[in-house]
Every structure is written in structure tokens, then in C-alpha cells.
Design a protein around this motif. Structure first.
Motif, PDB file in Angstrom:
ATOM      1  N   THR A  83      14.842   3.081  19.460  1.00  0.00           N
ATOM      2  CA  THR A  83      13.871   2.233  18.773  1.00  0.00           C
ATOM      3  C   THR A  83      14.550   0.982  18.232  1.00  0.00           C
ATOM      4  O   THR A  83      15.770   0.970  18.029  1.00  0.00           O
ATOM      5  CB  THR A  83      13.196   2.977  17.603  1.00  0.00           C
ATOM      6  OG1 THR A  83      14.189   3.330  16.637  1.00  0.00           O
ATOM      7  CG2 THR A  83      12.473   4.223  18.073  1.00  0.00           C
ATOM      8  N   GLU A  84      13.747  -0.044  17.987  1.00  0.00           N
ATOM      9  CA  GLU A  84      14.225  -1.287  17.371  1.00  0.00           C
ATOM     10  C   GLU A  84      13.398  -1.574  16.137  1.00  0.00           C
ATOM     11  O   GLU A  84      12.176  -1.409  16.151  1.00  0.00           O
ATOM     12  CB  GLU A  84      14.096  -2.448  18.354  1.00  0.00           C
ATOM     13  CG  GLU A  84      15.029  -2.372  19.527  1.00  0.00           C
ATOM     14  CD  GLU A  84      14.865  -3.548  20.485  1.00  0.00           C
ATOM     15  OE1 GLU A  84      13.950  -4.377  20.294  1.00  0.00           O
ATOM     16  OE2 GLU A  84      15.656  -3.621  21.433  1.00  0.00           O
ATOM     17  N   VAL A  85      14.066  -2.022  15.067  1.00  0.00           N
ATOM     18  CA  VAL A  85      13.374  -2.390  13.840  1.00  0.00           C
ATOM     19  C   VAL A  85      12.618  -3.696  14.068  1.00  0.00           C
ATOM     20  O   VAL A  85      13.171  -4.665  14.568  1.00  0.00           O
ATOM     21  CB  VAL A  85      14.370  -2.545  12.664  1.00  0.00           C
ATOM     22  CG1 VAL A  85      13.669  -3.087  11.431  1.00  0.00           C
ATOM     23  CG2 VAL A  85      15.045  -1.212  12.349  1.00  0.00           C
ATOM     24  N   LYS A  86      11.339  -3.697  13.686  1.00  0.00           N
ATOM     25  CA  LYS A  86      10.492  -4.877  13.820  1.00  0.00           C
ATOM     26  C   LYS A  86      10.082  -5.444  12.465  1.00  0.00           C
ATOM     27  O   LYS A  86       9.498  -6.520  12.390  1.00  0.00           O
ATOM     28  CB  LYS A  86       9.228  -4.543  14.637  1.00  0.00           C
ATOM     29  CG  LYS A  86       9.527  -4.128  16.060  1.00  0.00           C
ATOM     30  CD  LYS A  86      10.161  -5.267  16.820  1.00  0.00           C
ATOM     31  CE  LYS A  86      10.433  -4.888  18.260  1.00  0.00           C
ATOM     32  NZ  LYS A  86      11.178  -5.913  18.969  1.00  0.00           N
ATOM     33  N   GLY A  87      10.357  -4.716  11.393  1.00  0.00           N
ATOM     34  CA  GLY A  87       9.978  -5.181  10.060  1.00  0.00           C
ATOM     35  C   GLY A  87      10.133  -4.070   9.045  1.00  0.00           C
ATOM     36  O   GLY A  87      10.671  -3.004   9.337  1.00  0.00           O
ATOM     37  N   GLY A  88       9.632  -4.336   7.850  1.00  0.00           N
ATOM     38  CA  GLY A  88       9.727  -3.361   6.773  1.00  0.00           C
ATOM     39  C   GLY A  88      11.072  -3.419   6.077  1.00  0.00           C
ATOM     40  O   GLY A  88      11.911  -4.270   6.376  1.00  0.00           O
ATOM     41  N   SER A  89      11.253  -2.517   5.139  1.00  0.00           N
ATOM     42  CA  SER A  89      12.527  -2.428   4.420  1.00  0.00           C
ATOM     43  C   SER A  89      12.731  -0.984   3.986  1.00  0.00           C
ATOM     44  O   SER A  89      11.783  -0.201   3.949  1.00  0.00           O
ATOM     45  CB  SER A  89      12.525  -3.356   3.205  1.00  0.00           C
ATOM     46  OG  SER A  89      11.494  -2.983   2.310  1.00  0.00           O
ATOM     47  N   LEU A  90      13.967  -0.656   3.675  1.00  0.00           N
ATOM     48  CA  LEU A  90      14.317   0.716   3.353  1.00  0.00           C
ATOM     49  C   LEU A  90      13.525   1.206   2.145  1.00  0.00           C
ATOM     50  O   LEU A  90      13.588   0.621   1.072  1.00  0.00           O
ATOM     51  CB  LEU A  90      15.823   0.824   3.091  1.00  0.00           C
ATOM     52  CG  LEU A  90      16.402   2.223   3.032  1.00  0.00           C
ATOM     53  CD1 LEU A  90      16.178   2.962   4.348  1.00  0.00           C
ATOM     54  CD2 LEU A  90      17.886   2.178   2.729  1.00  0.00           C
ATOM     55  N   GLY A  91      12.760   2.267   2.355  1.00  0.00           N
ATOM     56  CA  GLY A  91      11.968   2.868   1.291  1.00  0.00           C
ATOM     57  C   GLY A  91      11.201   4.051   1.839  1.00  0.00           C
ATOM     58  O   GLY A  91      10.559   3.950   2.874  1.00  0.00           O
ATOM     59  N   ILE A  92      11.260   5.171   1.175  1.00  0.00           N
ATOM     60  CA  ILE A  92      10.638   6.400   1.673  1.00  0.00           C
ATOM     61  C   ILE A  92       9.184   6.466   1.204  1.00  0.00           C
ATOM     62  O   ILE A  92       8.897   6.285   0.032  1.00  0.00           O
ATOM     63  CB  ILE A  92      11.434   7.631   1.180  1.00  0.00           C
ATOM     64  CG1 ILE A  92      12.874   7.558   1.696  1.00  0.00           C
ATOM     65  CG2 ILE A  92      10.765   8.928   1.612  1.00  0.00           C
ATOM     66  CD1 ILE A  92      13.833   8.489   0.989  1.00  0.00           C
ATOM     67  N   ASN A  93       8.274   6.718   2.138  1.00  0.00           N
ATOM     68  CA  ASN A  93       6.857   6.887   1.833  1.00  0.00           C
ATOM     69  C   ASN A  93       6.350   8.097   2.615  1.00  0.00           C
ATOM     70  O   ASN A  93       5.390   8.001   3.370  1.00  0.00           O
ATOM     71  CB  ASN A  93       6.079   5.612   2.195  1.00  0.00           C
ATOM     72  CG  ASN A  93       4.648   5.689   1.719  1.00  0.00           C
ATOM     73  OD1 ASN A  93       4.342   6.413   0.783  1.00  0.00           O
ATOM     74  ND2 ASN A  93       3.763   4.962   2.365  1.00  0.00           N
ATOM     75  N   ASP A  94       7.039   9.201   2.462  1.00  0.00           N
ATOM     76  CA  ASP A  94       6.784  10.410   3.241  1.00  0.00           C
ATOM     77  C   ASP A  94       5.657  11.220   2.613  1.00  0.00           C
ATOM     78  O   ASP A  94       5.825  11.760   1.522  1.00  0.00           O
ATOM     79  CB  ASP A  94       8.071  11.240   3.305  1.00  0.00           C
ATOM     80  CG  ASP A  94       7.916  12.520   4.091  1.00  0.00           C
ATOM     81  OD1 ASP A  94       6.962  12.609   4.890  1.00  0.00           O
ATOM     82  OD2 ASP A  94       8.744  13.420   3.905  1.00  0.00           O
TER      83      ASP A  94
END
Length: 134
Positions: A83-94
Motif C-alpha cells: 500500500t501507499e499512503v495518500k493522506g491522513g496522519s498517525l492517529g488510532i480510530n479503531d
């Protein structure tokens, strides 16, 4: 026999670091992964799980491997994707509240981590070197 289908993401950044997560109920690290929901493709599951577990929006770019195993009396199939990162930022929303921590680690650090699925480590190391060092 009961069956479980899932997807997992091998995601590296521009520094050739891999994205890993650790669950509350596990002392080991793993790549982001989870179960395929009704109506979802393995690719959609992979992208959703990375978003939930790490905060990053990713795009599946390649199928790497399909792992088939049996855990207790459950037939398990896990699809691994580059996979490749397309956006967002490190943060858990599980929504399942199972992920305790997410982070980027170098190949050398990845090899020294305690792994939730140690049998996957040689595959992931090979993919990291092949896909991002060539």
C-alpha cells in the motif's frame, strides 16, 4: 469448519520505514490488518483497516501474498497488499478498541521487534527489501 477472511497492509514511507501496530491484548507488533466485512473486497478491507488502526489513508497498489492457515478449528485466509499512503496522519480510530499503538520503524528495527505473527517476518523483510530498495 468456520472460516475467517482478512487483509493486511505492507506500507512503507519514503524513509523505507514500515508501518506497524500493537494491540492491547498482544505483546507483539504486526502490520495493520483485520477481517473482511460483508460486501467488502480484500483491497477495501485493507484500506479501511489501515485508516482505523493508524489514521492513514492508503491505496492498495499490489497483491503480495495470500496466507492460508488453520488456527484452532478456523480456516484463516489473509491477503497481504503493498500500500501507499495518500493522506491522513498517525492517529488510532479503531472502532474495535484493540490497537494500543502504531508507529513507523526501520527495517533493522522491524527485525528486532517482538512479532505477533513471527512466521510472517521473513516474508515482510523480503518484500520491504524487494519493493523499496530496487
Amino acid at each position: 469448519m468456520k472460516e475467517w477472511l482478512g487483509a493486511a497492509a505492507v506500507c512503507l514511507n519514503e524513509q523505507d520505514e514500515i508501518l506497524v501496530v500493537r494491540g492491547y491484548d498482544s505483546p507483539g507488533w504486526e502490520v495493520p490488518s483485520g477481517g473482511i466485512e460483508i460486501g467488502e473486497t480484500p483491497e477495501q478491507c485493507c484500506e479501511r483497516e489501515v485508516k482505523e488502526e493508524t489514521g492513514y489513508d492508503v491505496k492498495v497498489v499490489d497483491h503480495l501474498h495470500t496466507k492460508k492457515t488453520k488456527i484452532q478449528e478456523i480456516k484463516v485466509t489473509t491477503y497481504y497488499f503493498k500500500t501507499e499512503v495518500k493522506g491522513g496522519s498517525l492517529g488510532i480510530n479503531d472502532p474495535d478498541k484493540t490497537i494500543a499503538e502504531a508507529k513507523w520503524v526501520s527495517i533493522s528495527e522491524f527485525l528486532t521487534l517482538k512479532h505477533a505473527y513471527p512466521e510472517d517476518t521473513p516474508y515482510i523483510e523480503k518484500w520491504m527489501k524487494k519493493l523499496y530498495r530496487s
